[in-house]
Every structure is written in C-alpha cells, then in structure tokens.
Design an enzyme around this catalytic site. Structure first.
Site, PDB file in Angstrom:
ATOM      1  N   ASP A  32       0.847  -1.188   0.000  1.00  0.00           N
ATOM      2  CA  ASP A  32       0.000   0.000   0.000  1.00  0.00           C
ATOM      3  C   ASP A  32       0.882   1.236   0.000  1.00  0.00           C
ATOM      4  O   ASP A  32       2.058   1.176   0.322  1.00  0.00           O
ATOM      5  CB  ASP A  32      -0.826   0.043   1.302  1.00  0.00           C
ATOM      6  CG  ASP A  32      -1.956  -0.963   1.289  1.00  0.00           C
ATOM      7  OD1 ASP A  32      -2.275  -1.468   0.214  1.00  0.00           O
ATOM      8  OD2 ASP A  32      -2.497  -1.227   2.377  1.00  0.00           O
TER       9      ASP A  32
ATOM     10  N   LYS B  20      -4.175   2.656  -2.967  1.00  0.00           N
ATOM     11  CA  LYS B  20      -5.418   3.206  -3.499  1.00  0.00           C
ATOM     12  C   LYS B  20      -5.634   4.662  -3.105  1.00  0.00           C
ATOM     13  O   LYS B  20      -6.320   5.389  -3.787  1.00  0.00           O
ATOM     14  CB  LYS B  20      -6.635   2.419  -2.969  1.00  0.00           C
ATOM     15  CG  LYS B  20      -6.682   0.978  -3.401  1.00  0.00           C
ATOM     16  CD  LYS B  20      -8.059   0.402  -3.176  1.00  0.00           C
ATOM     17  CE  LYS B  20      -8.381   0.193  -1.714  1.00  0.00           C
ATOM     18  NZ  LYS B  20      -7.716  -0.933  -1.072  1.00  0.00           N
TER      19      LYS B  20
ATOM     20  N   MET C 133      -8.840   8.441   8.852  1.00  0.00           N
ATOM     21  CA  MET C 133      -9.352   8.892   7.546  1.00  0.00           C
ATOM     22  C   MET C 133     -10.273  10.105   7.704  1.00  0.00           C
ATOM     23  O   MET C 133     -11.262  10.238   6.965  1.00  0.00           O
ATOM     24  CB  MET C 133     -10.074   7.743   6.820  1.00  0.00           C
ATOM     25  CG  MET C 133      -9.102   6.679   6.353  1.00  0.00           C
ATOM     26  SD  MET C 133      -9.901   5.245   5.652  1.00  0.00           S
ATOM     27  CE  MET C 133     -10.069   4.204   7.092  1.00  0.00           C
TER      28      MET C 133
HETATM   29  C1  LIG Z   1      -7.040   3.041   5.332  1.00  0.00           C
HETATM   30  S1  LIG Z   1      -6.683   3.480   6.992  1.00  0.00           S
HETATM   31  C2  LIG Z   1      -5.620   2.141   7.382  1.00  0.00           C
HETATM   32  C3  LIG Z   1      -5.341   2.016   8.841  1.00  0.00           C
HETATM   33  C4  LIG Z   1      -4.280   0.964   9.133  1.00  0.00           C
HETATM   34  N1  LIG Z   1      -4.712  -0.355   8.793  1.00  0.00           N
HETATM   35  C5  LIG Z   1      -3.859   0.993  10.601  1.00  0.00           C
HETATM   36  O1  LIG Z   1      -4.102   0.051  11.342  1.00  0.00           O
HETATM   37  O2  LIG Z   1      -3.238   2.001  10.968  1.00  0.00           O
HETATM   38  C6  LIG Z   1      -5.572   4.827   6.766  1.00  0.00           C
HETATM   39  C7  LIG Z   1      -5.684   5.865   7.855  1.00  0.00           C
HETATM   40  O3  LIG Z   1      -4.861   5.515   8.969  1.00  0.00           O
HETATM   41  C8  LIG Z   1      -4.343   6.690   9.558  1.00  0.00           C
HETATM   42  N2  LIG Z   1      -2.875   6.682   9.416  1.00  0.00           N
HETATM   43  C9  LIG Z   1      -2.127   5.758   8.806  1.00  0.00           C
HETATM   44  N3  LIG Z   1      -0.818   6.053   8.903  1.00  0.00           N
HETATM   45  C10 LIG Z   1      -0.745   7.207   9.600  1.00  0.00           C
HETATM   46  C11 LIG Z   1       0.323   8.008  10.041  1.00  0.00           C
HETATM   47  N4  LIG Z   1       1.598   7.700   9.795  1.00  0.00           N
HETATM   48  N5  LIG Z   1       0.036   9.127  10.754  1.00  0.00           N
HETATM   49  C12 LIG Z   1      -1.240   9.445  11.039  1.00  0.00           C
HETATM   50  N6  LIG Z   1      -2.290   8.706  10.671  1.00  0.00           N
HETATM   51  C13 LIG Z   1      -2.056   7.607   9.951  1.00  0.00           C
HETATM   52  C14 LIG Z   1      -4.944   7.865   8.797  1.00  0.00           C
HETATM   53  O4  LIG Z   1      -6.149   8.238   9.453  1.00  0.00           O
HETATM   54  C15 LIG Z   1      -5.214   7.245   7.459  1.00  0.00           C
HETATM   55  O5  LIG Z   1      -6.182   7.960   6.738  1.00  0.00           O
END
Ligand SMILES: C[S@@+](CC[C@H](N)C(=O)[O-])C[C@H]1O[C@@H](n2cnc3c(N)ncnc32)[C@H](O)[C@@H]1O
Length: 246
Positions: A33, A54, A169
């Site tokens: 991803d 995506k 998100m």
């Molecule tokens: C599609 S979701 C996936 C979440 C992922 N599976 C997890 O457990 O962290 C993606 C969201 O996770 C959060 N996110 C992921 N990486 C991040 C980061 N390094 N800093 C802040 N938020 C993050 C944001 O809200 C982002 O829009």
C-alpha cells in the site's frame, strides 16, 4: 507458496515486528500500500515490488480496485511464490485485510496474517498523547470517518459513548466531524490532537479544540484524538540517545 498479510505499522520501519522483518527478507514479491511505502527500505533490492496503493484522492494512487488487488494476490499465490502483502498499520484495522483473506481462502491459496502497530494506537502513543488516563478517560473508541457506500459514522452515538474518540481517515472531513460532534452535545472546548504523518520525519502535531478543528491546518494522513485525554500534556518525548557499543 503462501500469501502473508503483514502489518507495516504507521511508518517508522523500527515499529515493524520481528516476524514482519523476517518475512520481508524471504519474500519473492511484496505487494504494498501507499502508507506502507516508508518500510520498503528494508526490502532487498532483488525483491519484486508491486504498488497497489489506493489512497490520496482522485487521480492519486495506483488505480487498483480492491477486486483487482484480490486477483493479483490470488494469481501470485497460485504461481507458488512467497508473497508479502504489506499493509499500513494493522492488516485487520480499516485495511480490508479480511476481504483479501476471504478471496485467498476461496481460491485455495494458503495465507497467514501478521499483526502490525495500528496508527489508531501507535501514532498517538509515539506522539506522547495518551488514549486512556486514570481519572480522565477509561476507554477509547476507534472509528473511520469514511464508511462503505458513502455512509457516515453515527456521530451522535459516538458523542454519548464518552472516553477518547480516535478518528482515522478524517483529515479532509474534520469540519463536518466537528460540527456533527458539537451538534451532538460535545463541548466546543473538548481537546483535540491531530497527528499527521505520525512516526515519520515529517510528523506534524496540531493541538486544538473541537470548536477550532474545522479551521485547523491538518494534512492527511492524520489520526485525530478527541477527548479529555488529549488535553493531558506530557513532557516532550526525550530524543533517543544512540550509544555506540564495541
Ligand atoms: C485506510 S486506513 C488504514 C489504517 C491501518 N490499517 C492501521 O491500522 O493504521 C488509513 C488511515 O490511517 C491513519 N494513518 C495511517 N498512517 C498514519 C500516520 N503515519 N500518521 C497518522 N495517521 C495515519 C490515517 O487516518 C489514514 O487515513
């Protein structure tokens, strides 16, 4: 041989599990991803990488639908390759990991899953923001601001739950989220910390209130922490001192 769904954590490669590092070292191909990209530095140059990210809004990302990703995983698995499906955070937290497992299982492709540090917990903790704090918050709830078929979370119910609210998100929808929670009776002074690019060099933390969240500058990807625990200001995280060992 097997498709391994592996959690990459929130970004900092040092937050990978030992199992994730081992599997990345023995993979034939890594299907990753966009948010797992910082961890690719640990993947040997010889390993084939397939970007199926995506996210990032219209025109961004690799253009793969979830169905296309499922098909790629099934095809690679059937070729008898050792495949790592590297997913941001934890594979089963808003990562559609279970859908990929169902597709693999239906096709008879062996699979495993390796948990990762979810951004829901890891990003606030690494930023020094507690999700629970004795006498302040005894629970936390994690929600995605985007649901299937354009539905929205029940912000009114979430406002009633109490404790800390962690929103993933939600950066681009922060104004609407704030309005919905305020309309549901949450106080305008409720503390909010928004952490963008958490655990990475470009991390930005914004301390604000629910009343101001809509106009605060918050870049995606961000983890929003809403509630009294977000008002607990800890001393700055000490810089890590590297000690040379001989
Ligand atoms: C599609 S979701 C996936 C979440 C992922 N599976 C997890 O457990 O962290 C993606 C969201 O996770 C959060 N996110 C992921 N990486 C991040 C980061 N390094 N800093 C802040 N938020 C993050 C944001 O809200 C982002 O829009």
């Amino acid at each position: 041989m097997t498709v391994h769904l592996v959690g990459a954590g929130p970004g900092d490669p040092e937050l990978l599990t030992l199992k994730a590092v081992r599997l990345l070292g023995m993979a034939d191909v890594v299907v990753h991803d966009r948010l797992a990209a910082p961890v690719l530095a640990l993947v040997p140059e010889t390993v084939t990488r397939i970007d199926v990210g995506k996210g990032g809004g219209p025109g961004a990302g690799s253009g793969h639908t979830q169905e296309a990703i499922n098909r790629i995983l099934v095809e690679l698995g059937r070729l008898g390759l050792e495949v790592v499906r590297l997913k941001g955070g934890d594979p089963f937290v808003f990562g559609r990991g279970a859908e990929e497992v169902l597709a693999l299982a239906e096709a008879g492709v062996p699979w495993t899953v390796v948990p990762g540090v979810s951004s829901a917990v890891g990003v606030p903790t690494a930023a020094g923001v507690p999700l629970t704090h004795r006498g302040v918050a005894a629970s936390f709830t994690v929600v995605s601001a985007t649901l299937a078929e354009g539905r929205h979370p029940d912000w009114e119910a979430l406002a009633r739950v109490g404790g800390t609210l962690v929103v993933l998100m939600g950066a681009g929808r922060r104004a609407g989220i704030a309005t919905a929670l305020l309309d549901a009776g949450m106080a305008s002074a409720t503390a909010v910390v928004a952490v963008s690019h958490g655990t990475l060099a470009e991390e930005v933390r914004v301390r604000t209130t629910l009343g101001q969240l809509g106009t605060a500058a918050v870049e995606a990807p961000a983890t929003l922490v809403i509630g009294d625990a977000a008002a607990v200001v800890l001393p700055p995280v000490s810089p890590v001192r590297e000690t040379a060992r001989t």
